[in-house]
Design a protein around this motif. Structure first.
Motif, PDB file in Angstrom:
ATOM      1  N   ALA A 104       0.845  -1.193   0.000  1.00 18.11           N
ATOM      2  CA  ALA A 104       0.000   0.000   0.000  1.00 18.11           C
ATOM      3  C   ALA A 104       0.885   1.250   0.000  1.00 18.11           C
ATOM      4  O   ALA A 104       1.840   1.349   0.773  1.00 18.11           O
ATOM      5  CB  ALA A 104      -0.898  -0.008   1.228  1.00 18.11           C
ATOM      6  N   GLY A 105       0.590   2.158  -0.908  1.00 20.44           N
ATOM      7  CA  GLY A 105       1.368   3.380  -0.997  1.00 20.44           C
ATOM      8  C   GLY A 105       2.666   3.243  -1.758  1.00 20.44           C
ATOM      9  O   GLY A 105       3.488   4.164  -1.762  1.00 20.44           O
ATOM     10  N   THR A 106       2.863   2.095  -2.429  1.00 23.80           N
ATOM     11  CA  THR A 106       4.108   1.836  -3.164  1.00 23.80           C
ATOM     12  C   THR A 106       3.817   1.577  -4.641  1.00 23.80           C
ATOM     13  O   THR A 106       2.935   0.785  -4.968  1.00 23.80           O
ATOM     14  CB  THR A 106       4.850   0.622  -2.576  1.00 23.80           C
ATOM     15  OG1 THR A 106       5.228   0.908  -1.236  1.00 23.80           O
ATOM     16  CG2 THR A 106       6.108   0.297  -3.384  1.00 23.80           C
ATOM     17  N   LEU A 107       4.559   2.250  -5.493  1.00 28.52           N
ATOM     18  CA  LEU A 107       4.532   2.009  -6.938  1.00 28.52           C
ATOM     19  C   LEU A 107       5.776   1.228  -7.313  1.00 28.52           C
ATOM     20  O   LEU A 107       6.884   1.601  -6.939  1.00 28.52           O
ATOM     21  CB  LEU A 107       4.517   3.336  -7.694  1.00 28.52           C
ATOM     22  CG  LEU A 107       4.831   3.280  -9.200  1.00 28.52           C
ATOM     23  CD1 LEU A 107       3.706   2.583  -9.965  1.00 28.52           C
ATOM     24  CD2 LEU A 107       5.073   4.683  -9.757  1.00 28.52           C
ATOM     25  N   LEU A 108       5.601   0.144  -8.047  1.00 26.83           N
ATOM     26  CA  LEU A 108       6.735  -0.590  -8.609  1.00 26.83           C
ATOM     27  C   LEU A 108       6.920  -0.171 -10.055  1.00 26.83           C
ATOM     28  O   LEU A 108       5.966  -0.184 -10.841  1.00 26.83           O
ATOM     29  CB  LEU A 108       6.486  -2.100  -8.541  1.00 26.83           C
ATOM     30  CG  LEU A 108       7.601  -2.971  -9.138  1.00 26.83           C
ATOM     31  CD1 LEU A 108       8.882  -2.866  -8.327  1.00 26.83           C
ATOM     32  CD2 LEU A 108       7.148  -4.432  -9.257  1.00 26.83           C
ATOM     33  N   CYS A 109       8.139   0.240 -10.397  1.00 22.78           N
ATOM     34  CA  CYS A 109       8.466   0.545 -11.789  1.00 22.78           C
ATOM     35  C   CYS A 109       9.668  -0.298 -12.181  1.00 22.78           C
ATOM     36  O   CYS A 109      10.234  -1.016 -11.356  1.00 22.78           O
ATOM     37  CB  CYS A 109       8.755   2.031 -11.976  1.00 22.78           C
ATOM     38  SG  CYS A 109      10.267   2.595 -11.174  1.00 22.78           S
ATOM     39  N   ASN A 110      10.049  -0.227 -13.447  1.00 20.35           N
ATOM     40  CA  ASN A 110      11.228  -0.974 -13.869  1.00 20.35           C
ATOM     41  C   ASN A 110      12.491  -0.368 -13.277  1.00 20.35           C
ATOM     42  O   ASN A 110      13.305  -1.056 -12.672  1.00 20.35           O
ATOM     43  CB  ASN A 110      11.305  -0.995 -15.390  1.00 20.35           C
ATOM     44  CG  ASN A 110      12.543  -1.719 -15.902  1.00 20.35           C
ATOM     45  OD1 ASN A 110      13.061  -1.389 -16.967  1.00 20.35           O
ATOM     46  ND2 ASN A 110      13.065  -2.677 -15.157  1.00 20.35           N
ATOM     47  N   ALA A 111      12.673   0.950 -13.453  1.00 21.08           N
ATOM     48  CA  ALA A 111      13.901   1.594 -12.980  1.00 21.08           C
ATOM     49  C   ALA A 111      13.615   3.043 -12.615  1.00 21.08           C
ATOM     50  O   ALA A 111      12.779   3.701 -13.224  1.00 21.08           O
ATOM     51  CB  ALA A 111      14.982   1.534 -14.058  1.00 21.08           C
ATOM     52  N   ARG A 141       3.819  11.475  -3.450  1.00 21.73           N
ATOM     53  CA  ARG A 141       2.614  10.775  -2.990  1.00 21.73           C
ATOM     54  C   ARG A 141       2.857   9.295  -2.729  1.00 21.73           C
ATOM     55  O   ARG A 141       2.155   8.685  -1.922  1.00 21.73           O
ATOM     56  CB  ARG A 141       1.488  10.905  -4.028  1.00 21.73           C
ATOM     57  CG  ARG A 141       1.066  12.336  -4.328  1.00 21.73           C
ATOM     58  CD  ARG A 141      -0.018  12.344  -5.399  1.00 21.73           C
ATOM     59  NE  ARG A 141      -0.403  13.699  -5.782  1.00 21.73           N
ATOM     60  CZ  ARG A 141       0.176  14.404  -6.743  1.00 21.73           C
ATOM     61  NH1 ARG A 141       1.186  13.869  -7.430  1.00 21.73           N
ATOM     62  NH2 ARG A 141      -0.227  15.623  -7.026  1.00 21.73           N
ATOM     63  N   MET A 142       3.803   8.705  -3.484  1.00 21.17           N
ATOM     64  CA  MET A 142       4.008   7.263  -3.414  1.00 21.17           C
ATOM     65  C   MET A 142       5.478   6.954  -3.156  1.00 21.17           C
ATOM     66  O   MET A 142       6.361   7.661  -3.641  1.00 21.17           O
ATOM     67  CB  MET A 142       3.596   6.594  -4.736  1.00 21.17           C
ATOM     68  CG  MET A 142       2.159   6.817  -5.166  1.00 21.17           C
ATOM     69  SD  MET A 142       0.981   5.803  -4.265  1.00 21.17           S
ATOM     70  CE  MET A 142       1.307   4.183  -4.968  1.00 21.17           C
ATOM     71  N   HIS A 143       5.712   5.880  -2.420  1.00 18.30           N
ATOM     72  CA  HIS A 143       7.052   5.306  -2.384  1.00 18.30           C
ATOM     73  C   HIS A 143       7.254   4.540  -3.682  1.00 18.30           C
ATOM     74  O   HIS A 143       6.314   3.924  -4.193  1.00 18.30           O
ATOM     75  CB  HIS A 143       7.188   4.367  -1.184  1.00 18.30           C
ATOM     76  CG  HIS A 143       8.506   3.650  -1.141  1.00 18.30           C
ATOM     77  ND1 HIS A 143       9.695   4.292  -0.859  1.00 18.30           N
ATOM     78  CD2 HIS A 143       8.830   2.350  -1.367  1.00 18.30           C
ATOM     79  CE1 HIS A 143      10.688   3.429  -0.904  1.00 18.30           C
ATOM     80  NE2 HIS A 143      10.195   2.246  -1.213  1.00 18.30           N
ATOM     81  N   VAL A 144       8.457   4.596  -4.250  1.00 19.41           N
ATOM     82  CA  VAL A 144       8.717   3.942  -5.536  1.00 19.41           C
ATOM     83  C   VAL A 144       9.807   2.888  -5.374  1.00 19.41           C
ATOM     84  O   VAL A 144      10.880   3.168  -4.838  1.00 19.41           O
ATOM     85  CB  VAL A 144       9.138   4.964  -6.617  1.00 19.41           C
ATOM     86  CG1 VAL A 144       9.378   4.255  -7.955  1.00 19.41           C
ATOM     87  CG2 VAL A 144       8.068   6.042  -6.788  1.00 19.41           C
ATOM     88  N   ASN A 145       9.518   1.682  -5.828  1.00 19.17           N
ATOM     89  CA  ASN A 145      10.502   0.594  -5.894  1.00 19.17           C
ATOM     90  C   ASN A 145      10.853   0.317  -7.348  1.00 19.17           C
ATOM     91  O   ASN A 145      10.058   0.592  -8.254  1.00 19.17           O
ATOM     92  CB  ASN A 145       9.948  -0.688  -5.264  1.00 19.17           C
ATOM     93  CG  ASN A 145      10.108  -0.703  -3.755  1.00 19.17           C
ATOM     94  OD1 ASN A 145      10.919   0.044  -3.203  1.00 19.17           O
ATOM     95  ND2 ASN A 145       9.332  -1.535  -3.072  1.00 19.17           N
ATOM     96  N   GLN A 146      12.019  -0.282  -7.570  1.00 20.03           N
ATOM     97  CA  GLN A 146      12.418  -0.687  -8.911  1.00 20.03           C
ATOM     98  C   GLN A 146      12.773  -2.170  -8.910  1.00 20.03           C
ATOM     99  O   GLN A 146      12.849  -2.805  -7.854  1.00 20.03           O
ATOM    100  CB  GLN A 146      13.591   0.160  -9.411  1.00 20.03           C
ATOM    101  CG  GLN A 146      14.833   0.084  -8.557  1.00 20.03           C
ATOM    102  CD  GLN A 146      15.934   1.014  -9.048  1.00 20.03           C
ATOM    103  OE1 GLN A 146      15.868   1.565 -10.141  1.00 20.03           O
ATOM    104  NE2 GLN A 146      16.964   1.190  -8.235  1.00 20.03           N
TER     105      GLN A 146
END
Length: 360
Positions: free
Chosen positions: A122-129, A210-215
């Protein structure tokens, strides 16, 4: 995921239509996901393919959602921007699933696809990089055209990290982020000067602050760079396994389609460099890249990149000249003694391949 059905399992989603090349990429990406899924026994997920064709996926355990041209066109409106459809389809999947990952076709997995979902919360966006900051390249068209508008509204500043959207992963409760990115695309497309990266840029703007971002670059290889070389590997795998893509041999071969560019050993490359000194300066890099395609790699899928290396050599040679090499000029290059001796038995094969291509 059938129409109207709600799933409790994670959803791995592909959107693929158009030339066969994209379907070939998707087939291999899916098989690489399934091959690596074996590293996490007991874990399951659903694979959804939104496509204009079902036939390429008939041997794979996926659900195909056939898309007609009218639907795809509607998803691209109001400006006909075709990358908009990525966010539309993921939004639809998240209406019925607790979490989903949309992944581009030009990818393959190093690890279990389950690991992608472990990086979503929740609150996390996963992107490639996660890339450079927005203000790092002030010559970028998206910076020049949009930064005053975005800064005036407090939506972005020069410190905003840019994202690569080869992967987009979200929880259902954060699906509204996609509504925001779609709205940004629709609003700013007329100002974006045709920038094809507007889609991932708007995703970055929507997520900023707004969001935490992971790669996930360690989990997948996204071969947007040097695409022809990796497509050659994928096509060689398909030529060998497309009729039984989940056989033991097919799954074992997945790991041999690796993320390394097929280059000869360093000592061999030094030898090529020495050979190239027998040629005029403008032809030396051309010869070295041709030789990369001629090398007898131990990996059969690296050997399959031969013609892709030769094509790349010609593309690079053309880029270094003010205009593409004409056939007569190319023929002259191949007739030089240094070129003929360096290419040896493959001289005619390489020459004929590139002369034929330059005629089209």
């Amino acid at each position: 995921m059938p129409q109207g059905h709600t799933s409790t399992r994670p959803q791995l989603v592909y959107l693929v239509f158009g030339p066969d090349t994209y379907h070939q990429e998707a087939q291999f990406s899916i098989v690489s996901a399934l091959a690596n899924l074996r590293k996490t026994p007991g874990e399951t997920l659903d694979i959804q393919v939104y496509s204009d064709k079902a036939e390429p996926y008939r041997h794979l355990p996926v659900t195909v959602h056939l898309l007609d041209a009218a639907t795809r066109e509607a998803w691209n409106q109001p400006h006909g921007y075709h990358f908009r459809s990525k966010h539309v389809v993921l939004r639809q999947v998240l209406a019925k699933a607790p979490m989903a990952v949309l992944i581009d076709t030009d990818t393959f997995f190093h690890q279990s696809p389950v690991e992608l979902f472990r990086r979503i919360a929740a609150g996390t966006l996963l992107c490639n990089a996660i890339g450079a900051t927005y203000g790092a390249d002030k010559q970028c068209p998206l910076f020049q055209s949009l930064s005053p508008l975005l800064e005036a509204r407090g939506l972005a500043d020069r410190q905003m990290p840019l994202l690569n959207s080869g992967v987009i992963g979200l929880m259902q409760e954060d699906a509204a982020l996609l509504d925001q990115s779609i709205a940004l695309m629709d609003e700013y497309y007329p100002h974006a000067r045709g920038a094809y990266t507007l889609e991932e840029f708007c995703l970055a703007v929507a997520a900023y602050r707004r969001m935490h971002v992971n790669q996930c670059t360690d989990l997948i290889h996204h071969y947007w760079s040097r695409k022809q070389l990796f497509r050659a590997k994928v096509q060689a795998w398909l030529a060998k396994h497309q009729h039984a893509p989940l056989s033991c041999q097919a799954l074992e071969d997945v790991v041999r389609v690796n993320a390394q560019l097929p280059k000869p050993p360093a000592l061999q490359r030094l030898g090529y460099k020495a050979l190239s000194l027998t040629l005029p300066a403008e032809q030396r890099q051309f010869l070295r890249e041709l030789m990369y395609g001629c090398y007898n790699y131990p990996n059969e899928f690296d050997r399959a990149c031969a013609s892709a290396w030769w094509d790349k050599a010609l593309d690079n040679a053309n880029a270094r000249h003010s205009r593409p090499l004409c056939n007569d000029k190319l023929q002259q290059w191949f007739e030089r003694t240094g070129m003929r001796l360096s290419l040896g038995r493959k001289h005619r094969l390489v020459r004929d391949s590139l002369l034929k291509r330059s005629q089209h």
